[in-house]
Write a protein that holds these residues in place. Structure first.
Motif, short mmCIF file in Angstrom:
data_model
loop_
_atom_site.label_atom_id
_atom_site.label_comp_id
_atom_site.label_asym_id
_atom_site.label_seq_id
_atom_site.Cartn_x
_atom_site.Cartn_y
_atom_site.Cartn_z
N TYR A 152 -4.77 6.87 -6.91
CA TYR A 152 -3.37 6.25 -6.61
C TYR A 152 -3.46 4.75 -6.90
O TYR A 152 -4.15 4.03 -6.62
CB TYR A 152 -2.89 6.52 -5.31
N GLY A 153 -2.54 4.47 -8.17
CA GLY A 153 -2.55 3.31 -8.56
C GLY A 153 -1.00 2.98 -8.87
O GLY A 153 -0.43 3.56 -9.74
N VAL A 154 -0.59 1.85 -8.18
CA VAL A 154 0.67 1.42 -8.39
C VAL A 154 1.17 1.07 -9.90
O VAL A 154 0.02 0.98 -10.50
CB VAL A 154 1.42 0.35 -7.57
N THR A 155 2.21 1.13 -10.47
CA THR A 155 2.39 0.98 -11.90
C THR A 155 1.87 -0.32 -12.14
O THR A 155 2.20 -1.44 -11.57
CB THR A 155 4.03 1.04 -12.04
N GLY A 156 1.47 -0.36 -13.07
CA GLY A 156 0.71 -1.83 -13.81
C GLY A 156 -0.76 -1.97 -12.97
O GLY A 156 -1.17 -3.47 -13.24
N SER A 157 -1.30 -1.18 -12.47
CA SER A 157 -2.48 -1.61 -11.63
C SER A 157 -3.70 -1.31 -12.45
O SER A 157 -4.92 -1.65 -11.98
CB SER A 157 -2.57 -0.66 -10.33
N ALA A 286 1.10 6.71 -9.95
CA ALA A 286 1.58 5.94 -9.32
C ALA A 286 2.44 6.68 -8.15
O ALA A 286 3.03 6.26 -7.19
CB ALA A 286 2.44 4.80 -9.91
N THR A 287 2.69 7.95 -8.54
CA THR A 287 3.84 8.66 -7.80
C THR A 287 3.18 10.19 -7.59
O THR A 287 3.76 11.08 -8.13
CB THR A 287 5.23 8.85 -8.49
N TYR A 543 6.12 4.09 -2.73
CA TYR A 543 6.10 5.56 -3.09
C TYR A 543 5.63 6.38 -1.71
O TYR A 543 6.02 7.46 -1.44
CB TYR A 543 5.68 5.86 -4.20
N LEU A 544 4.47 5.87 -1.24
CA LEU A 544 3.63 6.67 -0.38
C LEU A 544 4.57 6.80 1.02
O LEU A 544 4.41 7.71 1.63
CB LEU A 544 2.27 6.24 0.16
N ASN A 545 5.29 5.80 1.30
CA ASN A 545 6.33 5.97 2.49
C ASN A 545 7.42 7.05 2.18
O ASN A 545 7.59 7.85 3.06
CB ASN A 545 6.90 4.64 2.71
N PHE A 546 7.94 6.98 1.07
CA PHE A 546 8.72 7.88 0.80
C PHE A 546 8.28 9.40 0.79
O PHE A 546 8.82 10.15 1.28
CB PHE A 546 9.14 7.57 -0.83
N ALA A 547 6.96 9.48 0.04
CA ALA A 547 6.43 10.75 0.06
C ALA A 547 6.27 11.28 1.57
O ALA A 547 6.22 12.53 1.81
CB ALA A 547 5.17 10.73 -0.63
#
Ligand code: ADP
Ligand code: ZN
Ligand code: ZN
Length: 658
Positions: A152-157, A286-287, A543-547
């Motif tokens: 899991y890597g946020v965008t641009g990580s 990232a998602t 995103y993880l909160n949303f998911a």
């Protein structure tokens, strides 16, 4: 003379294999020519069988000296055939390059020698990893055997750099690596970065290549000449002598699932392949999909996180704009236009994300309410201004634009709604001195045009980008400060449960294109449902909160990933025939082990003159769903009642589209 017996998979729509004999021994996985009925067909030997009592026909020709698939690869293909209830012969042939699907052509072989090319001993990397990347690489390189792991890597990580280090580790151990990517043409960075690093060890495989280029890549990966293969979903079964690692980039992407014919998920077959080969598999995103997150929660998958952007810049802030009382200009709220104008004043770029190409999604008569519809689909024709056509986005039929209403003959024709073309026109009027870049399927048809637009955007300071989901994948736009998302409400209101998941993924991904700048980049989301729980979760940008909130809802309603789903679809020129067939099919389904919904019309009930209906089957256990579908399929195939023969029907396991 002794006879050898073999079960042969033939590319025909039947689930079983057929027994043939030969005077010579044939290794399983080898292509052969056999008589089936009156015709010569391509077959693949899948296993040897001992003496059989039935009268067998001979294998005509053994086409190749070496098997195209190994025993292990055949095992995975057999699993896929059982899991998706799809004929084994068709499963196998769908993973062959086109020329090897014909009953001729020989696989050119060089002796498998996987040590031909090796990495230079003094391999240098372009970048020094940051602490999180170092940790991730260490973790991923320590994996032994089958251990699927979510990166899991946020965008641009900097996920790609992590992949690179893992790939090199496996290459040093003389293993090959398979990388799956959703659409290589849309994310050329992955290809160029991996090629920069590993040079001529790298091959590419996707549907836009010529058949001969595909064959070459396939053959060279199979014989060990190429060590790294980057491919789209059809590459998932490319044979490799010593596969050591599989990477699935953007694992959540819907394009991993094939929607027609053999309806497989390349992501899921890849996971099975890793399991059977007992090798690690990395799923990067990232998602991430809810399915993957659930497996992480159950500790069946591992997880490693990159939570920081490489640039250390803050992620963009989300702001939700209630458009209920607002007068929109080509779909844009006045506040959005003002924000764009401010961004342009600061000499930065703004992007409008709108998932509709063309000028306007509807063309209507304001006098009699006539609406332009496709002759063969139940969808509205989209008004394309530049092409001067009304075009069906389902079947691509194009029609001229009438000057008078075909129904009442009045000249009161107009359009409704907004597409990318219209936004482009409107924004040109409002900001006449600004460069505007439109990126959709129409503006990027010509070979190279996509690359041109992208490099123009990157080389320009300010400007407006308009794009469909093509624009949101993986690109870095260093000057992008503002993103306006129009039209997300379709995701909120859709009855299809995966639409919400997809909306969240798209918003997070689109946000990831911005925010390389210091602190003040924004994603402005226009909506009529500003109190929607899922939308509010997205506001945090996490995103993880949303998911996790979405997963709770799914658990309460017992929807996937908390239950397992399949559909059976019937298609025919008459809606009634579909309904009769599905009602009949329902009787074969064990209602103690599953819940069955339908028959219901498909979201697009009529396409190209055919009607589509389906049943949704939900079960709490994967195994009971599979048994139930196998029984259903066998019953329908062998059924004496003619009704199932009157429609075309198919089973879709783990569907994402309805
Ligand atoms: P992701 O795929 O996670 O969104 P990328 O792999 O595209 O991120 O990386 C984002 C950008 O950061 C790229 O331009 C990449 O070259 C750069 N980058 C990645 N890792 C590093 C690093 N350790 N040092 C400097 N730049 C890096
Ligand atoms: Zn009219
Ligand atoms: Zn149509």
């Amino acid at each position: 003379m002794s006879k050898f017996f073999y079960n042969v998979a033939i590319a025909i729509p039947l689930r079983q294999a057929f027994t043939y004999h030969s005077n010579q021994q044939v290794v399983p996985g080898t292509r052969v020519a056999v008589k089936f009925g009156a015709t010569n067909k391509l077959g693949i030997v899948i296993e040897a069988v001992s003496n059989t009592n039935i009268k067998t026909k001979p294998i005509h020709i053994v086409l190749d000296d070496l098997p195209v698939f190994s025993k292990t690869e055949l095992k995975i293909l057999k699993w896929a055939s059982d899991y998706y209830l799809h004929p084994i012969g068709e499963v196998i042939s769908s993973f062959l390059p086109t020329n090897l699907r014909q009953v001729k052509n020989t696989l050119e072989t060089s002796v498998i020698d996987s040590s031909k090319k090796t990495l230079p001993k003094d391999l240098k990397f372009e970048k020094n990893l940051n602490t999180q990347q170092v940790k991730a690489v260490k973790f991923l390189n320590s994996l032994k055997g089958f251990m699927p792991t979510l990166l899991y890597g946020v965008t641009g990580s900097g996920k790609t750099e992590v992949y690179i280090r893992c790939i090199s580790e496996h290459l040093l151990n003389n293993k090959s690596v398979l990388i799956l990517a959703p659409e290589i043409a849309l994310t050329p960075q992955l290809e160029s970065r991996v090629k920069d690093q590993f040079g001529d060890l790298v091959g590419i495989y996707h549907s836009k290549m010529t058949p001969s280029a595909r064959y070459k890549a396939w053959k060279n990966f199979r014989n060990g000449d190429l060590k790294v293969m980057i491919g789209t979903r059809s590459a998932v079964m490319m044979p490799a002598p010593k596969l050591g690692l599989i990477i699935i980039d953007e694992e959540h992407d819907a394009s991993y699932k094939q929607q027609e014919g053999f309806k497989f998920s390349a992501r899921d077959i890849a996971i099975k392949r890793a399991q059977i080969l007992k090798i690690p598999i990395i799923l990067g995103s990232a998602t991430p999909s809810l399915r993957t997150l659930k497996l992480v929660e159950e500790k069946k998958f591992g997880i490693i996180k990159l939570t920081k952007r490489v640039t250390q810049k803050n992620p963009p802030k989300f702001s939700i704009l209630d458009i209920n009382e607002l007068k929109l200009v080509s779909g844009l709220a006045p506040q959005a236009i003002e924000a764009i104008s401010q961004t342009l004043k600061r000499k930065k770029q703004a992007m409008i994300f709108i998932n509709r190409r063309g000028y306007a999604p509807q063309f209507i008569c304001s006098y009699c309410e006539w609406r332009a519809m496709c002759n063969s689909c139940d969808s509205s024709l989209v008004f394309h201004h530049q092409a001067a056509r009304l075009i069906c986005h389902r079947c691509d039929s194009a029609f001229g634009i009438p000057s008078n209403c075909p129904s009442c003959s009045k000249p009161q024709l107009s359009f409704l709604g907004t597409g990318t073309e219209q936004l482009e026109d409107t924004l040109k009027e409002i900001f006449p001195d600004t460069s505007i870049y439109r990126m959709d399927r129409d503006s990027t048809k010509k070979v190279g045009s996509l690359e041109n637009i992208l490099s123009e955007i990157k080389n320009s300071e300010t400007g407006i980008l308009i794009g469909t989901q093509m624009l949101i994948k993986g690109h870095d736009f260093p000057n992008l400060e503002l993103v306006v998302a129009v039209n997300v409400d379709q995701g909120i209101t859709s009855l299809n449960s995966s639409a919400v998941e997809e909306m969240g993924q798209q918003l997070i991904q689109v946000a990831g294109r911005a925010g390389r700048l210091d602190g003040n980049s924004t994603v402005l989301v226009q909506s009529r449902y500003v109190n929607d729980q899922n939308l509010l979760q997205l506001k945090s940008g996490n995103y993880l909160n949303f998911a996790s909130s979405l997963m709770q809802q799914r658990q309460i309603t017992n929807q996937p990933p908390y239950s397992f789903e399949a559909t059976i679809k019937a298609s025919s020129p008459k809606a009634q025939t579909n309904i009769e067939m599905l009602t009949y099919a329902k009787k074969f389904i064990d209602s103690n082990k599953s819940m069955v919904i339908g028959p219901i019309p498909a979201l697009q009930a009529k396409v190209r003159g055919s009607y589509h209906h389906y049943l949704v089957i939900q079960a709490n256990k994967r195994t009971s769903l599979n048994t139930l579908l196998a029984d259903l399929s066998d019953s329908l195939i062998t059924d004496k009642n003619k009704i199932s023969k009157k429609v075309r029907w198919s089973i879709n396991v783990d569907p994402i589209e309805f």
